[in-house]
Design an enzyme around this catalytic site. Structure first.
Site, PDB file in Angstrom:
ATOM      1  N   SER A 130       0.858  -1.191   0.000  1.00  0.00           N
ATOM      2  CA  SER A 130       0.000   0.000   0.000  1.00  0.00           C
ATOM      3  C   SER A 130       0.889   1.234   0.000  1.00  0.00           C
ATOM      4  O   SER A 130       2.071   1.152   0.389  1.00  0.00           O
ATOM      5  CB  SER A 130      -0.850  -0.005   1.283  1.00  0.00           C
ATOM      6  OG  SER A 130      -1.484   1.243   1.491  1.00  0.00           O
ATOM      7  N   TYR A 132      -2.252  -1.291  10.372  1.00  0.00           N
ATOM      8  CA  TYR A 132      -2.219  -1.382   8.905  1.00  0.00           C
ATOM      9  C   TYR A 132      -0.882  -0.869   8.371  1.00  0.00           C
ATOM     10  O   TYR A 132      -0.237  -1.513   7.535  1.00  0.00           O
ATOM     11  CB  TYR A 132      -3.384  -0.573   8.340  1.00  0.00           C
ATOM     12  CG  TYR A 132      -3.622  -0.726   6.861  1.00  0.00           C
ATOM     13  CD1 TYR A 132      -4.267  -1.859   6.349  1.00  0.00           C
ATOM     14  CD2 TYR A 132      -3.243   0.264   5.961  1.00  0.00           C
ATOM     15  CE1 TYR A 132      -4.507  -1.990   4.993  1.00  0.00           C
ATOM     16  CE2 TYR A 132      -3.491   0.140   4.600  1.00  0.00           C
ATOM     17  CZ  TYR A 132      -4.124  -0.983   4.122  1.00  0.00           C
ATOM     18  OH  TYR A 132      -4.362  -1.114   2.775  1.00  0.00           O
TER      19      TYR A 132
HETATM   20  P1  NAD Z   1     -11.601  -5.807  -0.120  1.00  0.00           P
HETATM   21  O1  NAD Z   1     -12.218  -5.726   1.229  1.00  0.00           O
HETATM   22  O2  NAD Z   1     -12.461  -5.645  -1.321  1.00  0.00           O
HETATM   23  O3  NAD Z   1     -10.795  -7.151  -0.306  1.00  0.00           O
HETATM   24  C1  NAD Z   1     -10.163  -7.814   0.745  1.00  0.00           C
HETATM   25  C2  NAD Z   1     -10.123  -9.277   0.405  1.00  0.00           C
HETATM   26  O4  NAD Z   1      -9.486  -9.974   1.477  1.00  0.00           O
HETATM   27  C3  NAD Z   1     -11.549  -9.863   0.261  1.00  0.00           C
HETATM   28  O5  NAD Z   1     -11.559 -10.753  -0.824  1.00  0.00           O
HETATM   29  C4  NAD Z   1     -11.740 -10.598   1.574  1.00  0.00           C
HETATM   30  O6  NAD Z   1     -12.628 -11.685   1.454  1.00  0.00           O
HETATM   31  C5  NAD Z   1     -10.315 -11.065   1.836  1.00  0.00           C
HETATM   32  N1  NAD Z   1     -10.081 -11.439   3.217  1.00  0.00           N
HETATM   33  C6  NAD Z   1     -10.316 -10.714   4.350  1.00  0.00           C
HETATM   34  N2  NAD Z   1     -10.022 -11.454   5.436  1.00  0.00           N
HETATM   35  C7  NAD Z   1      -9.569 -12.653   4.982  1.00  0.00           C
HETATM   36  C8  NAD Z   1      -9.117 -13.833   5.618  1.00  0.00           C
HETATM   37  N3  NAD Z   1      -9.085 -13.948   6.949  1.00  0.00           N
HETATM   38  N4  NAD Z   1      -8.748 -14.864   4.833  1.00  0.00           N
HETATM   39  C9  NAD Z   1      -8.802 -14.788   3.486  1.00  0.00           C
HETATM   40  N5  NAD Z   1      -9.230 -13.702   2.837  1.00  0.00           N
HETATM   41  C10 NAD Z   1      -9.598 -12.644   3.578  1.00  0.00           C
HETATM   42  O7  NAD Z   1     -10.439  -4.718  -0.092  1.00  0.00           O
HETATM   43  P2  NAD Z   1      -9.341  -4.300  -1.174  1.00  0.00           P
HETATM   44  O8  NAD Z   1      -9.290  -2.832  -1.124  1.00  0.00           O
HETATM   45  O9  NAD Z   1      -9.561  -5.002  -2.451  1.00  0.00           O
HETATM   46  O10 NAD Z   1      -8.015  -4.841  -0.468  1.00  0.00           O
HETATM   47  C11 NAD Z   1      -7.170  -5.813  -1.053  1.00  0.00           C
HETATM   48  C12 NAD Z   1      -5.741  -5.531  -0.655  1.00  0.00           C
HETATM   49  O11 NAD Z   1      -5.335  -4.285  -1.222  1.00  0.00           O
HETATM   50  C13 NAD Z   1      -5.533  -5.415   0.850  1.00  0.00           C
HETATM   51  O12 NAD Z   1      -4.325  -6.034   1.219  1.00  0.00           O
HETATM   52  C14 NAD Z   1      -5.466  -3.910   1.064  1.00  0.00           C
HETATM   53  O13 NAD Z   1      -4.725  -3.585   2.199  1.00  0.00           O
HETATM   54  C15 NAD Z   1      -4.757  -3.489  -0.221  1.00  0.00           C
HETATM   55  N6  NAD Z   1      -4.893  -2.078  -0.544  1.00  0.00           N
HETATM   56  C16 NAD Z   1      -6.116  -1.535  -0.831  1.00  0.00           C
HETATM   57  C17 NAD Z   1      -6.198  -0.189  -1.151  1.00  0.00           C
HETATM   58  C18 NAD Z   1      -7.505   0.465  -1.510  1.00  0.00           C
HETATM   59  O14 NAD Z   1      -7.542   1.695  -1.615  1.00  0.00           O
HETATM   60  N7  NAD Z   1      -8.568  -0.277  -1.718  1.00  0.00           N
HETATM   61  C19 NAD Z   1      -5.054   0.601  -1.155  1.00  0.00           C
HETATM   62  C20 NAD Z   1      -3.828   0.017  -0.848  1.00  0.00           C
HETATM   63  C21 NAD Z   1      -3.766  -1.331  -0.558  1.00  0.00           C
END
Ligand code: NAD
Length: 257
Positions: free
Chosen positions: A139, A152
């Site tokens: 991130s 985080y």
């Molecule tokens: P999201 O909530 O849509 O996706 C998260 C995913 O993780 C989901 O598929 C969920 O089912 C899964 N998950 C959660 N707990 C779990 C567990 N115990 N076991 C297995 N799977 C699990 O959110 P996102 O934004 O798509 O996030 C995905 C990644 O991207 C994360 O690591 C997040 O930190 C990172 N990220 C997101 C952003 C953003 O702006 N959305 C920015 C930087 C980084």
């Protein structure tokens, strides 16, 4: 950039960035293993639809990334792992002194420790296959910080460090490990933060998006899951075989500020 014949495992891929990355890998020809901790008909339907859309094999395997043994079992059950995308992640916002211990432990386990466990299980398979790519979804918070996101930010900085160690341990092999550092992407994880931000700042949704979230991104736009997926496909391509141990920011200029 054909990934035909490769098997890609994407953790946390039944929504958001993980699902988007999985689609782009499938579009590039990889067989895909989708994952989350649930086991619903709709999870398996995602796999069926992706297979039909891209003409590749797609399976959904349930495994809870907060549990080390299930992380390792995911890789073993998949049976092959040429490409590993460590994406599963959760978020919680609170002051350090009020941060629930259970939330701290869960964020470190799901965001960071899962990456160690899946990598430990996948590396022997990659060595045996003579080729491997690990892409860790960190991130902008792996390179910078914000108040109230202690767990985080700690987990994402940890991923960036772990990525470098993995790259060094595989440097002389045809295996690479890199991290992608997205800025804001409008996924369910980010959507869930908007109501709290509306209350905290006494703003409507559009103002929160414009003045709180996109204020950090010079591009003033959210990145898309397809853009994160395209970056992952590039890192998996032969054109990127000398790129290892680094981070690629897809953040509209956030970390250039
Ligand atoms: P999201 O909530 O849509 O996706 C998260 C995913 O993780 C989901 O598929 C969920 O089912 C899964 N998950 C959660 N707990 C779990 C567990 N115990 N076991 C297995 N799977 C699990 O959110 P996102 O934004 O798509 O996030 C995905 C990644 O991207 C994360 O690591 C997040 O930190 C990172 N990220 C997101 C952003 C953003 O702006 N959305 C920015 C930087 C980084």
């Amino acid at each position: 950039m054909s990934l035909s014949g490769k098997t890609a495992i994407v953790t946390g891929s039944n929504s958001g960035i993980g699902l988007g990355v999985a689609h782009e890998l499938a579009r590039a020809g990889a067989d895909v293993v989708l994952n989350s901790f649930t086991d619903r008909d709709e999870d398996h339907k995602l796999a069926e639809d992706m297979a039909a859309q891209h003409g590749v094999k797609v399976r959904y395997i349930k495994a809870d990334m907060s549990k080390g043994d299930e992380c390792r079992a995911l890789i073993e059950t998949a049976g092959a792992c040429d490409i590993l995308v460590n994406n599963a992640g959760i978020q919680h916002v609170a002051r350090i002194e009020e941060f629930p211990v259970g939330k701290w432990d869960a964020i470190i386990a799901i965001n960071l420790s899962s990456t160690f466990h899946t990598s430990a299980a996948a590396l022997p398979m990659m060595r045996k296959a003579g080729w491997g790519r690990i892409v860790n979804i960190a991130s902008a918070h792996g390179l910078t910080a914000s108040p109230f996101k202690s767990a985080y930010v700690a987990a994402k900085h940890g991923i960036v460090g772990f990525t470098k160690v993995t790259a060094l341990e595989t440097a002389e092999e045809p295996i690479t490990c890199n991290a992608i550092c997205p800025g804001y992407v409008l996924t369910p994880l980010v959507e869930a933060q908007i109501p709290d931000q509306m209350k905290t700042h006494d703003m409507d949704r559009e103002t929160v998006i414009r003045e709180v979230m996109l204020d950090r991104q010079p591009s003033k736009e959210f990145a898309t899951v397809e853009e994160i997926g395209g970056t992952a496909v590039f890192l998996c391509s032969d054109a990127a075989k000398q790129i290892t141990g680094t981070t690629i920011s897809v953040d509209g200029g956030w970390t250039a500020l």
